[in-house]
Write a protein that holds these residues in place. Sequence first.
Motif, PDB file in Angstrom:
ATOM      1  N   ARG A  93      87.022  16.884   9.088  1.00 57.74           N
ATOM      2  CA  ARG A  93      87.228  18.326   9.108  1.00 57.74           C
ATOM      3  C   ARG A  93      87.004  18.978   7.759  1.00 57.74           C
ATOM      4  N   GLU A  94      86.624  18.167   6.768  1.00 53.93           N
ATOM      5  CA  GLU A  94      86.226  18.718   5.481  1.00 53.93           C
ATOM      6  C   GLU A  94      85.131  17.845   4.920  1.00 53.93           C
ATOM      7  N   SER A 120      82.711  27.595   9.449  1.00 51.93           N
ATOM      8  CA  SER A 120      83.427  27.318   8.203  1.00 51.93           C
ATOM      9  C   SER A 120      82.576  27.579   6.974  1.00 51.93           C
ATOM     10  N   VAL A 147      86.254  26.388   4.018  1.00 51.76           N
ATOM     11  CA  VAL A 147      86.505  25.127   3.308  1.00 51.76           C
ATOM     12  C   VAL A 147      85.214  24.354   3.053  1.00 51.76           C
ATOM     13  N   ASN A 148      84.154  24.674   3.761  1.00 49.26           N
ATOM     14  CA  ASN A 148      82.914  23.923   3.628  1.00 49.26           C
ATOM     15  C   ASN A 148      81.787  24.744   3.006  1.00 49.26           C
TER      16      ASN A 148
END
Length: 224
Positions: free
Chosen positions: A221-222, A109, A8-9
């Motif tokens: 978290r993002e 991530s 996601v990152n």
Amino acid sequence: MEPRVEQVNAGKAAIFDLDGTLLDSLGVWKKVDEIFLARRGFEVPDDYMQAIAPLQFREVAAYTIERFGLDETEDALMQEWDELAAYQYTHEVQTKRGAAEYLTWLKRSGAKLAVATTLSAVLRKPALVHVGLWGLFDEVVGVETVAHGKGEPDIYFRAAELVGIEPAHCTVFEDLLPAIRSAKRAGMQAYGVYDKSSKMLWNQIEQEADGTIFDFTQAPRELV
């Protein structure tokens, strides 16, 4: 088996300050300042730490010499400070709660990770090794490598350049208001991390930062 982490990152970066942000180091520099100034017959003024926090190490030395009228060189001050702080950073300093877990999650991530710090070069690697974080970062950037201290965005631009991520996709974590302002001027997202050294300005940090956390268990978290 390691749990799967979605990317996601990927294509994004997180840039972290050390003192007061990743490292719970207020006590180290409080003790250093007390010992250093007591040797010269002074107490630590209430505004001293806030005044020096965004400055480059040599700028701190120049400021201290001028403020207290010291007949000493900048190099002599910096050497004495490094010697006073070395043991604490090598053996005693700890991270803010949740820092190691958050950095590990970001790394897995796909995010790029960088340090942007005013901490002296002779202290930052021993500190990161001591707390087990050294191998997690793609780049460690010292403020001595750019033209200005954290009152200007130079160091954030440099960190973004080194990790190969556009400023708009960088998220900065800082405990100091001037640094948060500089990161935002660089076009980056800026999170304020609570530290007792900045508690008098916390309300303002909450107003100006894109988000605030008291420790890294609350970190986003993002990334942007």
